[in-house]
Every structure is written in structure tokens, then in C-alpha cells.
Motif scaffolding. Structure first.
Motif, PDB file in Angstrom:
ATOM      1  N   ASP A   1       0.831  -1.210   0.000  1.00  0.00           N
ATOM      2  CA  ASP A   1       0.000   0.000   0.000  1.00  0.00           C
ATOM      3  C   ASP A   1       0.866   1.260   0.000  1.00  0.00           C
ATOM      4  O   ASP A   1       0.442   2.315  -0.472  1.00  0.00           O
TER       5      ASP A   1
ATOM      6  N   ASN B   1      -7.797  -0.069   3.811  1.00  0.00           N
ATOM      7  CA  ASN B   1      -8.726  -0.290   2.706  1.00  0.00           C
ATOM      8  C   ASN B   1     -10.165  -0.176   3.209  1.00  0.00           C
ATOM      9  O   ASN B   1     -10.462  -0.574   4.336  1.00  0.00           O
TER      10      ASN B   1
ATOM     11  N   GLU C   1      -4.017  -0.633  -3.494  1.00  0.00           N
ATOM     12  CA  GLU C   1      -3.012  -1.037  -4.463  1.00  0.00           C
ATOM     13  C   GLU C   1      -3.480  -0.833  -5.907  1.00  0.00           C
ATOM     14  O   GLU C   1      -2.678  -0.573  -6.793  1.00  0.00           O
TER      15      GLU C   1
END
Ligand code: ZN
Length: 191
Positions: A83, A137, A174
Motif C-alpha cells: 500500500d 482499505n 493497491e
């Protein structure tokens, strides 16, 4: 033999190619073969976790932690080391990072103690951190982890924010484009 067996496990290399490579090595000078073996061993052994932020690193501390140009008082918390690449590619963040190594996921038996949360708390104390940005996320587990971290960090009087919801729900940092990451950082919401 063992060499052919190992080679043929590599992607795109069948038994024929494996035999060809093994035969080539058999006929190569010994020092060439040793150099190759050394390079292969080093590939794994040189890569480790940064002792501070758990980013992938070849040194004890990663390049970002060692960079005097970075704002060491701002920590961006991410799930995984990859990330960091997504955020770095957006070129809109100049602080440092902390990799949790996942998110709290009771269904998968991942609790806070399985993540680098204790280490994060120690850093906040030791480094006099001024701001923490949560960049997990946008999943149910990510949200639960945000709340858990907010509960720990808010009482310390540290500025706390999370990425704006430019990132599609369920999306992985990502795979989000740089502009979206950059917007999410700029529009981060204070908690
Ligand atoms: Zn680091």
C-alpha cells in the motif's frame, strides 16, 4: 536431479528448459555458478521488515524512515507494505508510514495483538507524533480497525484523520489510480 526439479518449478520453465539451464551450468566455470547461487540467496536474505515501520527494507530501517526530508512526525497507517507503493506513486504524501500487517478480522482469527498496533503506540510515544492518517482499505474489517485505532489514538491528543472516500468501497489501495489516492489524501476527514 534436484537442480532440474527446482528449475522446472519456476514460472515459464518446463522440464526441457530446466534441463538446458542445468546443462549450461554444468559446463560453466565454477565461479559463475557460485555467483549465481550467492545472488539467489541474497535475494531472500537481504529483504526484511523495517524495524520502525515494517515496510520492506534491505537495511535495518527502510529508505523512507531514513530520509531526513520526510516529515517524521506524521505517520500514515497502512495494511500492507505494498500500500505504501500506491501512496508513494501519488506523490502527495511527505510523512512516514506504519504497516499494520493486516486488519482486525475476527472471522479469520486476526485480533489486535496479531497486528503491529503495539509497535505503533510505542512509536507515537517515542517519536512525538503530531498526526496520524489512517489509510486502511475501505472494507468492513478496515472500518473496524479504524475505530479500534481511533479509540487508542484520540485520547493522546494526536491529530487523527482517515482517507476520504474517493476510494471505492471494498477497493484495494493497491489498484486505485494515483489521482484518486492523491484526492483521498487531500480530502482526508478528521476523526
Ligand atoms: Zn521504515
Amino acid at each position: 536431479d534436484a537442480v532440474i526439479r527446482e528449475f522446472s518449478r519456476l514460472p515459464g520453465i518446463g522440464k526441457k528448459s530446466a534441463q538446458r539451464v542445468a546443462f549450461h551450468l554444468l559446463n560453466s566455470p565454477e565461479e559463475d555458478v557460485i555467483a549465481l547461487a550467492r545472488a539467489l540467496t541474497a535475494l531472500k536474505s537481504n529483504i526484511r521488515s523495517c524495524v520502525r515501520c515494517f515496510n520492506i527494507s534491505e537495511e535495518e530501517e527502510c529508505g523512507i524512515c531514513r530520509d531526513p526530508q520526510r516529515d517524521q512526525k506524521t505517520i500514515c497507517v497502512v495494511e500492507e507494505a505494498h500500500d505504501i507503493t500506491a501512496i508513494e506513486n501519488s506523490a502527495s504524501y511527505r510523512g512516514v508510514y506504519h504497516v499494520l500487517g493486516g486488519v482486525i478480522a475476527p472471522l479469520d482469527n486476526v485480533g489486535p495483538e496479531d497486528l503491529h498496533i503495539g509497535e505503533l503506540m510505542r512509536r507515537l510515544e517515542a517519536e512525538g507524533t503530531k498526526e496520524v492518517i489512517l489509510a486502511l482499505n475501505p472494507t468492513t474489517e478496515g472500518d473496524a480497525t479504524n475505530h479500534y485505532l481511533a479509540m487508542l489514538i484520540k485520547p493522546k491528543g494526536i491529530k487523527l484523520s482517515m482517507l476520504a472516500r474517493g476510494i471505492p468501497a471494498g477497493g484495494d489501495l493497491e489498484y486505485v489510480d494515483q489521482v484518486t489516492v492523491s484526492r483521498a489524501l487531500d480530502g482526508r476527514v478528521e476523526l
